[in-house]
Design an enzyme around this catalytic site. Structure first.
Site, PDB file in Angstrom:
ATOM      1  N   HIS A 106     -15.640  -9.557   2.260  1.00 57.38           N
ATOM      2  CA  HIS A 106     -14.586 -10.439   2.781  1.00 57.38           C
ATOM      3  C   HIS A 106     -14.710 -11.847   2.197  1.00 57.38           C
ATOM      4  CE1 HIS A 106     -12.850 -13.197   5.801  1.00 57.38           C
ATOM      5  NE2 HIS A 106     -11.883 -12.286   5.808  1.00 57.38           N
ATOM      6  N   MET A 158      -5.336  -7.305   9.094  1.00 61.40           N
ATOM      7  CA  MET A 158      -4.730  -6.450  10.108  1.00 61.40           C
ATOM      8  C   MET A 158      -5.589  -5.215  10.324  1.00 61.40           C
ATOM      9  SD  MET A 158      -0.765  -6.938   9.419  1.00 61.40           S
ATOM     10  CE  MET A 158      -0.962  -6.583   7.725  1.00 61.40           C
ATOM     11  N   LYS A 205       0.830  -1.206   0.000  1.00 58.04           N
ATOM     12  CA  LYS A 205       0.000   0.000   0.000  1.00 58.04           C
ATOM     13  C   LYS A 205       0.867   1.260   0.000  1.00 58.04           C
ATOM     14  CE  LYS A 205      -3.715  -0.307   2.443  1.00 58.04           C
ATOM     15  NZ  LYS A 205      -4.545  -0.432   3.635  1.00 58.04           N
ATOM     16  N   SER A 257      14.459 -41.797 -11.170  1.00 58.84           N
ATOM     17  CA  SER A 257      13.277 -40.990 -10.901  1.00 58.84           C
ATOM     18  C   SER A 257      13.242 -40.754  -9.396  1.00 58.84           C
ATOM     19  CB  SER A 257      12.020 -41.723 -11.370  1.00 58.84           C
ATOM     20  OG  SER A 257      10.904 -40.944 -11.054  1.00 58.84           O
ATOM     21  N   ARG A 308      -3.749  -1.339  -5.882  1.00 60.13           N
ATOM     22  CA  ARG A 308      -2.908  -2.545  -5.780  1.00 60.13           C
ATOM     23  C   ARG A 308      -3.299  -3.464  -6.918  1.00 60.13           C
ATOM     24  NH1 ARG A 308      -5.877  -4.632  -0.323  1.00 60.13           N
ATOM     25  NH2 ARG A 308      -7.930  -4.719  -1.206  1.00 60.13           N
ATOM     26  N   TYR A 313      12.534 -34.099 -16.477  1.00 60.92           N
ATOM     27  CA  TYR A 313      11.075 -33.993 -16.419  1.00 60.92           C
ATOM     28  C   TYR A 313      10.566 -34.018 -14.982  1.00 60.92           C
ATOM     29  CZ  TYR A 313      10.896 -39.013 -15.468  1.00 60.92           C
ATOM     30  OH  TYR A 313      11.051 -40.241 -14.895  1.00 60.92           O
ATOM     31  N   GLY A 329      -8.211  -7.661   5.119  1.00 65.87           N
ATOM     32  CA  GLY A 329      -8.960  -7.753   6.373  1.00 65.87           C
ATOM     33  C   GLY A 329      -8.208  -8.384   7.523  1.00 65.87           C
ATOM     34  N   ARG A 379      -3.354   2.902   8.789  1.00 63.76           N
ATOM     35  CA  ARG A 379      -3.642   1.593   8.186  1.00 63.76           C
ATOM     36  C   ARG A 379      -2.390   0.752   8.085  1.00 63.76           C
ATOM     37  NH1 ARG A 379      -8.335   2.384   4.399  1.00 63.76           N
ATOM     38  NH2 ARG A 379      -8.758   4.589   4.462  1.00 63.76           N
ATOM     39  N   CYS A 381       9.023 -38.059  -9.397  1.00 63.90           N
ATOM     40  CA  CYS A 381       7.644 -38.539  -9.443  1.00 63.90           C
ATOM     41  C   CYS A 381       6.976 -38.488  -8.080  1.00 63.90           C
ATOM     42  CB  CYS A 381       7.567 -39.936 -10.045  1.00 63.90           C
ATOM     43  SG  CYS A 381       8.439 -41.156  -9.061  1.00 63.90           S
TER      44      CYS A 381
HETATM   45  C1  PEP Z   1       7.800 -41.604  -3.755  1.00 67.75           C
HETATM   46  O1  PEP Z   1       8.186 -42.257  -2.786  1.00 67.75           O
HETATM   47  O2  PEP Z   1       8.061 -40.412  -3.922  1.00 67.75           O
HETATM   48  C2  PEP Z   1       6.962 -42.235  -4.782  1.00 67.75           C
HETATM   49  C3  PEP Z   1       6.604 -41.564  -5.849  1.00 67.75           C
HETATM   50  O3  PEP Z   1       6.507 -43.478  -4.540  1.00 67.75           O
HETATM   51  P1  PEP Z   1       5.261 -43.824  -3.585  1.00 67.75           P
HETATM   52  O4  PEP Z   1       4.593 -42.536  -3.256  1.00 67.75           O
HETATM   53  O5  PEP Z   1       4.409 -44.752  -4.356  1.00 67.75           O
HETATM   54  O6  PEP Z   1       5.951 -44.454  -2.428  1.00 67.75           O
END
Ligand code: PEP
Ligand code: MG
Length: 888
Positions: free
Chosen positions: A468, A107, A26, A777, A352, A863, A105, A96, A843
């Site tokens: 709000h 503070m 602000k 992975s 803002r 990836y 809302g 303010r 993963c």
């Molecule tokens: C992990 O451990 O990150 C994973 C992807 O395998 P899981 O969640 O199946 O143990």
């Protein structure tokens, strides 16, 4: 420049590197508007640095600061030709809060500061409006009494309500000057009674009290909860803005309002907002009076008769319109602007960057590129990847029977069904029991924030699009219908009524935050389609990003959804999920409980065709792209029969005694299954299980090839490896099985063999493991679990204490932890040293978290892989990671 206090007009603030960090959002914008020559009431900002000093000085303002504040007040006095505490022409101030990021809302704010028993008379004389002066004074006592002196608001409200009852009137506006005089006395008495202190008459005492209260509100419970939910560090602190008051409540040529430079709900390029004639700012936000529209167009669309600002104050409206355009051009973003009109003069109180729905964020970003206001990279950075979650939310299936019982404002999009609850506590209670709720309130206040988070949707009977409930729900991505005057809520009886029906607590309703409909019962929803502006933004993101985005999926439906969302393969297919299918669970149990290899092989033979069919489906859908299939991972006992009936069924099939089965179950029991007989340890003990799975994969591919169907490129992944020997044995098993299937089918199949890195030893010895792995992975779920030694399954019970005690700023299972990052970096470096061509991905759940994605990009992974609905989020986050790779 002393870094402590800055006048809005001071050139010093131009030299600050990150003005928002020091002046708050602000304050930084007020300074900028001041320098742009916009009509901003004079004032100054007390910086966040002072907040730090305040807490270091045991929550006190030291004399150096108070002297400097006094000097700044003198400057305002000069600017507006009024004097603070003067008995002829008194200067009144607003105080303010203003943190680095907006915390709507959360503070405290104090208005009309500088009024006392004497200056109120001066104000009455000066404005020839006794009622206005007294009304302002009682508002000030109310706010100051509450915020600074800690008297609960209801004490004041009760006095007003009782007074109105005695007088026989309904509205505050029915009270005249003498009435307020009486109430002012009552208010002062209440303050004295509750605090044993007189209401302060010294204006500087008032000012320093208010500034301290704003600093203190940074550590209030609700501010802390908001910070936790929005990951705002507590060290940031807040700034305080002290500004000369302007009045929107001096008569019918006065007004106050909030306006967005574009529509915050759908992103259309029309100014959109609300205003109230003869009112102060908090009347608009609090939802105590229903505000009117700013533009004629919006008024007509809403089929409302009360005049819009464009119609009732055309000249001021046109001035406002011009300023809004100027602000948008200057900030190159949609702005949320608060203004006040005092005796037909327009004042801008703050601007803002406007909060908006994700739909609107995407449209505004794409439109602004078309309008050449920003470039494509800016547009990609403009949209918060996490907010796409709401865009990807299902909408109502309009073909189903929809019984609309009432309507309200479409405050935050998305359709959701849940049980009606009338309190935040109940929403939280049912949430813990995994039950979906709709929080129904007359209006929400910052105290409701936890309940709003726990509920799946929010419905209010009062308040506009900037109330709000609307602002907070949009920020949270919760569907919300606000201001439904068609419903009447009775908290005592726990019901709400519409003209046609009565809904009790616990009954299910559906709300559609995109249209404002309130519907009885559950309505089926449909998957959102990605098109238009969204696809355009995504295509820009795809051109920028270097990280590929895959999905974690093991069903054809999820795989198709993910591919539609742009997944570039599967990064994790958890094959154990295929074992749970009702049809095959009996054979799986038979396999586990078999005593001999022959019996086990027989059971596996029954499972094989099912697995093969599953793989064929998935390989077809992901044709042309890589699919990482992970061999069986969880502890075997997860598949064991539990009920008596299940045990008898298995006993029957296996041809053994129920008692035998029970003792085998006992044998398989583990104290710490997460650290037990799972992952490749199963493959070592029972290689025939992994052989069956590999056979299913390769036979599926051979069949697809034979049938000239397109298929995916398989990557076979070995779970929970920690040693070189494990991966070597497992890799040989995969290769041998592949050889056999290739020979039997007289065909050649390309594939990779790799491993998950999900144990600290695997990360540390990654060079040894990389001798046998063509890809890594990172399974950061298990890696986080084993790095901390914190159980994934039980951490929920105590993680909150860790966050409350600032041990964690965020759940490490949600956003990747620094220690886990180090392990990933070690593994990347050692893995690459051993095998330059090694493919690297993630993963664990972190693969769909924007902050973790930024790390993955920096760490040089190829990836990320995440759940299907997070694929677009990851695509956008990966592009942002690329654009901000040199920034923290
Ligand atoms: C992990 O451990 O990150 C994973 C992807 O395998 P899981 O969640 O199946 O143990
Ligand atoms: Mg794992």
């Amino acid at each position: 420049m002393n870094n402590l206090i800055f006048n809005f007009k001071s050139k010093d603030s131009k030299k600050i590197k990150n003005p928002k960090n020091l002046l708050g959002g602000k304050g930084a914008n007020l300074s900028e508007m001041g320098r742009m020559g916009l009509p901003v009431p004079p004032g100054f900002t007390i910086s966040t640095k002072v907040c730090e000093i305040f807490y270091k000085d045991k929550k006190k303002l030291n004399s150096k600061l108070t002297n400097q504040i006094k000097k700044e007040i003198k400057k305002i006095e000069k600017d507006v030709s009024k004097k603070f505490g003067d008995l002829k022409n008194p200067l009144l101030l607003s105080v303010r809060s203003g943190a680095r990021v907006s915390m709507p809302g959360m503070m405290d704010t104090i208005l009309n500061l500088g009024l006392n028993d004497k200056t109120v008379v001066a104000l009455a004389n000066k404005t020839s409006n006794g009622r206005f002066a007294k009304d302002s004074y009682r508002r000030f006592i109310q706010m100051y009494g509450n915020v600074v002196m800690g008297v609960e608001s209801y004490n004041f409200e009760e006095l007003i309500e009782n007074y109105k009852l005695t007088k026989g009137v309904l509205l505050d506006t029915d009270l005249d000057e003498e009435d307020w005089d009486g109430l002012i006395n009552d208010f002062k008495n209440v303050v004295k009674e509750k605090t044993s202190k007189d209401f302060p008459q010294d204006v500087y005492h008032q000012l320093f009290g208010a500034i301290s209260a704003v600093f203190l509100s940074w550590e209030s419970k609700r501010a802390k909860v908001y910070r936790k939910l929005n990951q705002i560090p507590s060290e940031w602190g807040t700034a305080v803005n002290v500004q000369s008051m302007v009045f929107g409540n001096m008569g019918n040529d006065c007004a106050t309002g909030v306006v967005f430079t574009r529509n915050p709900s759908d992103g259309s390029n029309d100014i959109y907002g609300e205003y109230l004639i003869n009112a102060q700012g908090e009347d608009v936000v609090a939802g105590t009076r229903t505000p009117q529209y700013i533009t004629k167009k919006a008024r007509k669309e809403a089929k409302v008769v009360d005049a819009s600002m464009e119609e009732s104050m055309p000249e001021v409206y046109h001035k406002l319109y011009k300023i809004l355009k100027k602000l948008e051009k200057h900030y190159k973003d949609m702005q949320d602007v608060e203004f006040t009109v005092e005796s037909n003069k327009l004042w801008i109180l703050q601007t803002r960057s406007g909060k908006r729905t994700s739909k609107s964020a995407v449209k505004i970003a794409v439109d602004m590129v078309r309008e050449k206001l920003i470039n494509k990279n800016d547009a990609v950075l403009r949209v918060d990847p996490n907010s796409l979650d709401t865009l990807l939310h299902p909408t109502l299936d309009e073909r189903s029977s929809i019984k609309v019982i009432a309507n309200g404002l479409p405050a935050s999009p998305g359709a959701v069904s849940g049980k009606v609850v009338f309190s935040s506590e109940e929403a939280e209670r049912l949430n813990e029991m995994m039950q979906d709720t709709i929080l129904v309130r007359v209006e929400t206040s910052p105290e409701d924030i936890q309940g709003m988070h726990a509920a799946k949707g929010i419905l209010t009977s009062r308040g506009g699009m900037t109330s709000h409930a609307a602002v907070v729900a949009r920020g949270m991505g919760r569907p919300c219908v606000s201001g439904s005057s068609e419903i009447e809520i009775n908290y005592d009886k726990k019901v709400f009524k519409t003209s046609s029906t009565e809904i009790k607590e616990g009954e299910t309703i559906t709300i559609d935050g995109s249209t404002g409909r309130i519907i009885l019962g559950t309505v089926p929803t449909i998957k959102p389609e990605i098109s238009g502006d969204f696809s355009k933004l995504m295509s820009w993101a795809d051109k920028i990003r270097k990280l590929k985005v895959r999905t974690n999926s093991e069903t054809p439906l999820d795989t198709q959804t993910a591919r539609d969302f742009g997944a570039e393969g599967i990064g994790l297919c958890r094959t154990e999920h295929m074992f749970f299918d009702e049809e095959r669970i009996l054979s799986v149990r038979e396999m586990i409980l078999s005593k001999t290899l022959d019996d086990r092989s027989n059971a596996l033979k029954k499972i094989l065709p099912h697995q093969k069919k599953d793989f064929m489906e998935i390989f077809k859908i992901m044709h042309g792209l890589p699919v990482t299939v992970r061999l069986l991972d969880p502890p075997l006992h997860e598949f064991l029969p539990k009920s008596d009936k299940e045990i008898s069924e298995v006993a029957n099939v296996v041809g053994s005694d129920k008692k035998d089965i029970e003792s085998r179950i006992e044998e398989l029991h583990e104290q710490n299954p997460m650290l037990g007989h799972r992952g490749c340890r199963l493959g070592i003990s029972f290689p025939e299980i992994y052989e069956m799975q590999c056979r299913a994969i390769f036979e599926a591919l051979a069949d697809l090839k034979k049938n000239k169907q397109k298929f995916a490129f398989p990557e076979i992944m070995i779970p929970l490896v920690s040693t070189e020997a494990e991966i070597k044995i497992m890799k040989d098993l995969v290769i041998n099985t592949a050889r056999k299937v290739q020979k039997e089918n007289k065909t050649k199949i390309e594939f990779l063999v790799g491993t998950m890195i999900e144990l600290p030893r695997a990360a540390i010895k990654a060079d040894d493991i990389a001798k046998h792995a063509e890809f890594f992975s990172f399974g950061t779920n298990d890696l986080t679990q084993t790095t901390f030694g914190i159980s994934r399954d039980d951490s929920g019970k105590f993680l909150n204490d860790y966050i409350d005690n600032k041990i964690f700023t965020i759940d490490p299972f949600v956003s990747i932890d620094d220690g886990v990052k180090d392990l990933v970096e070690i593994a990347v470096s050692k893995g690459k040293k051993q095998n330059k061509k090694i493919k690297l991905g993630i993963c664990g759940e972190h693969g769909g978290d924007p902050k973790s994605i930024k790390f993955c990009s920096k760490a040089g992974l190829n990836y990320v892989s995440c759940s299907p609905y997070r694929v677009p989020i990851a695509r956008l986050a990966a592009a942002q990671a690329e654009l901000t790779k040199n920034k923290n």
